[in-house]
Design an enzyme around this catalytic site. Structure first.
Site, PDB file in Angstrom:
ATOM      1  CG  PHE A 121      54.376  20.065 115.788  1.00  0.00           C
ATOM      2  CD1 PHE A 121      54.065  21.409 115.727  1.00  0.00           C
ATOM      3  CD2 PHE A 121      55.105  19.512 114.734  1.00  0.00           C
ATOM      4  CE1 PHE A 121      54.464  22.193 114.650  1.00  0.00           C
ATOM      5  CE2 PHE A 121      55.511  20.281 113.650  1.00  0.00           C
ATOM      6  CZ  PHE A 121      55.190  21.620 113.602  1.00  0.00           C
ATOM      7  CD  GLN A 234      57.107  12.913 107.980  1.00  0.00           C
ATOM      8  OE1 GLN A 234      57.897  13.828 108.163  1.00  0.00           O
ATOM      9  NE2 GLN A 234      56.563  12.236 108.976  1.00  0.00           N
ATOM     10  CG  HIS A 236      54.534  17.948 105.787  1.00  0.00           C
ATOM     11  ND1 HIS A 236      53.357  18.645 105.880  1.00  0.00           N
ATOM     12  CD2 HIS A 236      55.265  18.308 106.877  1.00  0.00           C
ATOM     13  CE1 HIS A 236      53.375  19.381 106.992  1.00  0.00           C
ATOM     14  NE2 HIS A 236      54.520  19.194 107.607  1.00  0.00           N
ATOM     15  CG  LEU A 250      56.365  22.359 105.016  1.00  0.00           C
ATOM     16  CD1 LEU A 250      55.836  20.956 104.800  1.00  0.00           C
ATOM     17  CD2 LEU A 250      57.566  22.324 105.953  1.00  0.00           C
ATOM     18  CD  GLU A 253      52.755  18.201 112.431  1.00  0.00           C
ATOM     19  OE1 GLU A 253      53.580  17.728 111.628  1.00  0.00           O
ATOM     20  OE2 GLU A 253      52.413  17.633 113.465  1.00  0.00           O
ATOM     21  NE  ARG A 284      55.116  16.405 110.157  1.00  0.00           N
ATOM     22  CZ  ARG A 284      56.261  17.046 110.103  1.00  0.00           C
ATOM     23  NH1 ARG A 284      57.325  16.488 109.547  1.00  0.00           N
ATOM     24  NH2 ARG A 284      56.364  18.264 110.596  1.00  0.00           N
ATOM     25  CG  HIS A 349      58.461  17.070 104.839  1.00  0.00           C
ATOM     26  ND1 HIS A 349      58.816  18.348 104.484  1.00  0.00           N
ATOM     27  CD2 HIS A 349      58.531  17.016 106.185  1.00  0.00           C
ATOM     28  CE1 HIS A 349      59.093  19.034 105.584  1.00  0.00           C
ATOM     29  NE2 HIS A 349      58.949  18.254 106.629  1.00  0.00           N
ATOM     30  NE  ARG A 384      61.222  14.215 110.176  1.00  0.00           N
ATOM     31  CZ  ARG A 384      60.751  15.467 110.283  1.00  0.00           C
ATOM     32  NH1 ARG A 384      60.588  16.028 111.470  1.00  0.00           N
ATOM     33  NH2 ARG A 384      60.440  16.155 109.191  1.00  0.00           N
TER      34      ARG A 384
END
Lengths: 573, 243
Positions: A121, A234, A236, A250, A253, A284, A349, A384
């Site tokens: 990730f 954030q 995304h 969403l 990821e 991100r 997000h 994050r």
């Protein structure tokens, strides 16, 4: 006033996503009488939508992984603005929390050797995310739910808490209503854990569910708790773009974690320009800004996004590793991702900021009030990393449950709640029923979402932020007189009136903190102040609290890391 | 932009009636979007449960033109143009208000199922092939539409005797877990009422997660119970042992 129910607990937990459930299990295990309140049915909280996985240095796939690397990755990802104690505890304890979940019935995907599998990730040095296809959040919430219902917790479903109540400086209870009947309910509790999640519904394009209205942040603020770093929202990088009704939903990821490639309309793999080393698996904040920039400079897709390809991995692999994504695009957008690319664009997000907590106990600045999960601030700094949220919920859910139960045990005095105070709250909540000339809450909500998207989005500047603050101010005025139809029974319009008050409060905090921080760091990008200002802004958290009737926005020093941890960052990564 | 006509049930436990609404339709719109439009523009108090609007939480189960489905997953362009779309609450559970039903029985039933009880405190070694079949059951998003169409629950209202398909696969996921140590066959037969299922597979047909509830879940459970209680050899053994 009318009669209302009263329930008494040692520990009351508000919110039943991952953090709330984990906290409830722990509090109950400590012998505290535990109540768990949720706005929805149990098991439907926003955690259910988490997809990619939970980050924990299990080292099942990459044996070199350890807590130190995870700790460093998290702090680098957070652009050094994290409350170091939180990533420290998180990196150390996440593996044990994940293994524990497996013993409670979670069934993770496996390595060939029969261990919990882990995937790559963004921002994580090693393959670190324990996962179940692309529905890891569902696995987590169902496991915690099934564990929780056998531990003697009292669950209050479809119940909305509107006010926290103090006795002197200590927490004493919470007041709210049953969504079904509209009747009021009072909870008396020695300690309360807020686990109410985020604020995404203040924005129009968001991956968040309706529950994400900033209730916890706003209720804690109302009784004097300090909030930090609210400017760090954030976005995304990959939300769905088309069709319009699904915009913002969403795209995990994990698509990039499994080898997905981002390209612009000219076929160029544009991440080469922005982060040649990590490419699609950059953090991100970077990927979101890159997509935004590509589209703005005219290299976007027909619907104004970037292309995300996964078809090269083959249909079988995609259906096995990303089944929800396959179905989501097939059913909502008529796109077969095993053959064609997805169109993606940033979507609101997550909020990194939140209620200030102690990094060990999750205690807020109000005695007896705790916060865990997204509603708290400090763990993730300015940005994050994907996968760190689910393990955050477990680690700090457990820690808050432990600490809140111990605190409740130490409270020996009787806590009093004044009847007049309860009556005042009830009158406030019922006001929209008696208004004759008030506004429709739905239109105020839509206007708020436009204001936040237009003025407090991915890229920010002074002029827009000032406009945004002025607009939010006007909306606050309009929200003083709202009118609704119908009865108190299951009335979504009425429910929105209270949710809106919370959204307005967090929106004001986000915009004001964003205006104050004159630098770009992580998810906060000021076009008029590009780059980090480590000397000034790298050393402070934004701080928000209520003073009199108005919002006080200032800064507080960032907690300093001990030298032995600091040395991790100077040894070279 | 075209226009759709929705006929939505408005009422509560004491009854109610259909109310007609005209809703503009944009590309890709789903029935839940139309219900939100009604809330914002006409009736702010229209009650509908929803959370994720992405078919992941299982909150917005309704009966649309008589067919149980998730409102967030029902595309408006799949319905014949110009004909009204009728939206009703799911029928096997009591109406609370409008499209919201009282599904608390499901939560009470879930509590009766003994929790997963691992045979070891050590770290598990389990292989992908061994867990795949229970991962199928764990995809369940608890929309309760299988419960809604189950004849035993919907037509015969035997909620006292049968846990329903959702909880059959919940038990199956524990029975088939490689690390599970307890024998749940007596519970399945006497408490959960696995024998009541007559394998019409209606549950499988409505499952939005495409879980093969009957074939992969309930039938294997029935076989296990039959092996224990109805196998002639073990019947003789039980008689001899006096059990």
């Amino acid at each position: 006033m009318e009669n209302y129910e009263t329930h008494t607990h040692d520990v009351l937990i508000i919110g039943a996503g991952g953090a709330g459930l984990r906290a409830a299990i722990e509090s109950s295990a400590q012998g505290a009488s535990t109540g768990l309140v949720c706005k929805s049915l149990l098991g439907k909280a926003h955690t259910v939508m988490a997809e990619g996985g939970m980050a924990a240095a299990l080292a099942n796939v990459d044996p070199k992984d350890d807590w130190k690397t995870h700790f460093k990755d998290t702090i680098y990802g957070g652009k050094m603005l994290n409350n170091w104690k939180m990533p420290f505890n998180h990196a150390n304890e996440a593996p044990e929390r994940v293994r524990e979940l497996e013993h409670w019935g979670a069934v993770f995907d496996r390595t060939p050797k029969g261990k919990i599998n882990q995937r790559a990730f963004g921002g994580h040095t090693w393959k670190r995310l324990a996962h179940v296809g692309d529905r890891t959040g569902l696995e987590m919430i169902r496991t915690l739910q099934d564990k929780g219902i056998h531990t003697g917790i009292d669950v209050y479903m479809e119940c909305t808490i509107t006010h926290l109540i103090k006795d002197g400086d200590k927490i004493a209870g919470a007041f709210g209503y049953w969504r079904e009947s509209g009747k009021f309910v009072l909870f008396k509790a020695k300690s309360i854990i807020l686990a109410t999640g985020g604020v995404g519904k203040a924005y129009k394009v968001t991956s968040n569910s309706w529950e994400y209205t900033g209730d916890g942040q706003s209720m804690a603020y109302d009784i004097g708790a300090e909030l930090i770093d609210m400017e760090f929202i954030q976005f995304h990088p990959t939300g769905m773009v088309w069709p319009p009704s699904i915009r913002g939903v969403l795209v995990t990821e994990a698509v990039r974690g499994e080898g997905g490639l981002l390209r612009n309309s000219e076929g160029e793999r544009f991440m080469e320009k922005y982060d040649p080393e990590r490419m699609e698996l950059s953090t991100r904040d970077v990927v979101a800004r890159s997509i935004y920039t590509e589209v703005k400079e005219g290299r976007g897709t027909p619907h104004g996004g970037a292309y995300l390809y996964i078809s090269h991995k083959g249909a079988d692999y995609i259906k096995k590793k990303l089944p929800s994504m396959y179905h989501q695009f097939m059913e909502f957008a008529d796109v077969d991702i095993t053959k064609d690319p997805m169109e993606v664009y940033p979507t609101t997000h997550y909020i990194m900021g939140g209620i200030r907590v102690d990094g060990d106990t999750c205690a807020t600045t109000i005695p007896g009030l705790y916060a865990a999960g997204e509603v708290s601030g400090g763990m993730h700094g300015a940005n994050r990393l994907g996968g760190n949220s689910l393990s955050d919920l477990l680690v700090f859910g457990k820690r808050s449950g432990e600490a809140a139960a111990a605190y409740a045990n130490s409270v020996s005095t009787n806590l009093n709640i004044q009847a007049e105070q309860v009556e005042a709250y009830a009158n406030e909540i019922l006001a929209p029923f008696s208004s004759t000339d008030g506004e429709n809450p739905y239109s105020i909500h839509q206007d708020l979402q436009d204001v936040m998207g237009d003025y407090v989005g991915v890229f920010r500047n002074k002029e827009n932020l000032e406009k945004g603050i002025a607009e939010v101010d006007k909306l606050k005025d309009r929200a003083k007189n709202m009118k609704i139809e119908g009865s108190r029974m299951y009335n979504p319009g009425w429910h929105l009136c209270r949710d809106l008050k919370s959204m307005l409060m967090v929106s004001e905090a986000i915009a004001k903190c964003a205006l104050q921080r004159e630098e770009s760091r992580g998810a906060h990008s000021r076009v008029d102040f590009e780059g980090y200002d480590d000397e000034k802004w790298g050393k402070v958290n934004s701080s928000i609290n209520l003073q009199g009737d108005s919002m006080n926005v200032t800064t507080t020093p960032l907690p300093e890391m001990p030298d032995e941890l600091k040395s991790l960052f100077t040894e070279g990564s | 932009m075209s226009e759709a006509i929705l006929r939505v049930f408005r009422g509560d436990a004491n009854g109610g009636e259909e109310k007609e609404y005209k809703v503009p339709v944009e590309e890709g719109m789903v029935v839940l979007d139309a219900l939100h439009y009604i809330q914002a523009e006409y009736d702010g108090d229209l009650a509908v449960r929803w959370n994720c609007k992405a078919a992941k939480c299982g909150s917005c189960s309704t009966e649309i033109n008589g067919k149980p489905q998730l409102a967030c997953k029902s595309r408006m362009d799949k319905f014949p143009e110009g004909q009204p779309i009728r939206v009703y609450p799911i029928k096997a559970f009591p109406v609370m208000k409008d499209l919201v039903t009282d599904v608390s029985w499901n939560y009470e039933t879930n509590k009766k199922i003994p929790e997963f009880t691992p045979a070891t405190d050590e770290e598990f070694t389990m292989y992908q092939d061994d867990v795949e079949r229970i991962q199928e059951f764990r995809k369940c998003i608890e929309c309760f539409m299988c419960q809604n169409v189950c004849h035993i629950l919907r037509n015969h209202d035997r909620k006292d005797a049968f846990f329903g398909p959702r909880f059959m696969i919940k038990i199956a996921e524990r029975v088939m877990h490689p690390m599970e140590k307890i024998d749940r066959r007596e519970f399945l037969k006497d408490e959960a009422g696995v024998g009541y299922c007559n394998i019409t597979k209606c549950c499988t047909e409505v499952c939005p997660e495409d879980i093969h509830i009957t074939d992969n879940g309930i039938i294997p459970l029935k076989e296990r119970v039959a092996d224990k209680y109805f196998d002639p050899l073990s019947w003789v053994l039980r008689k001899i042992k006096g059990k």
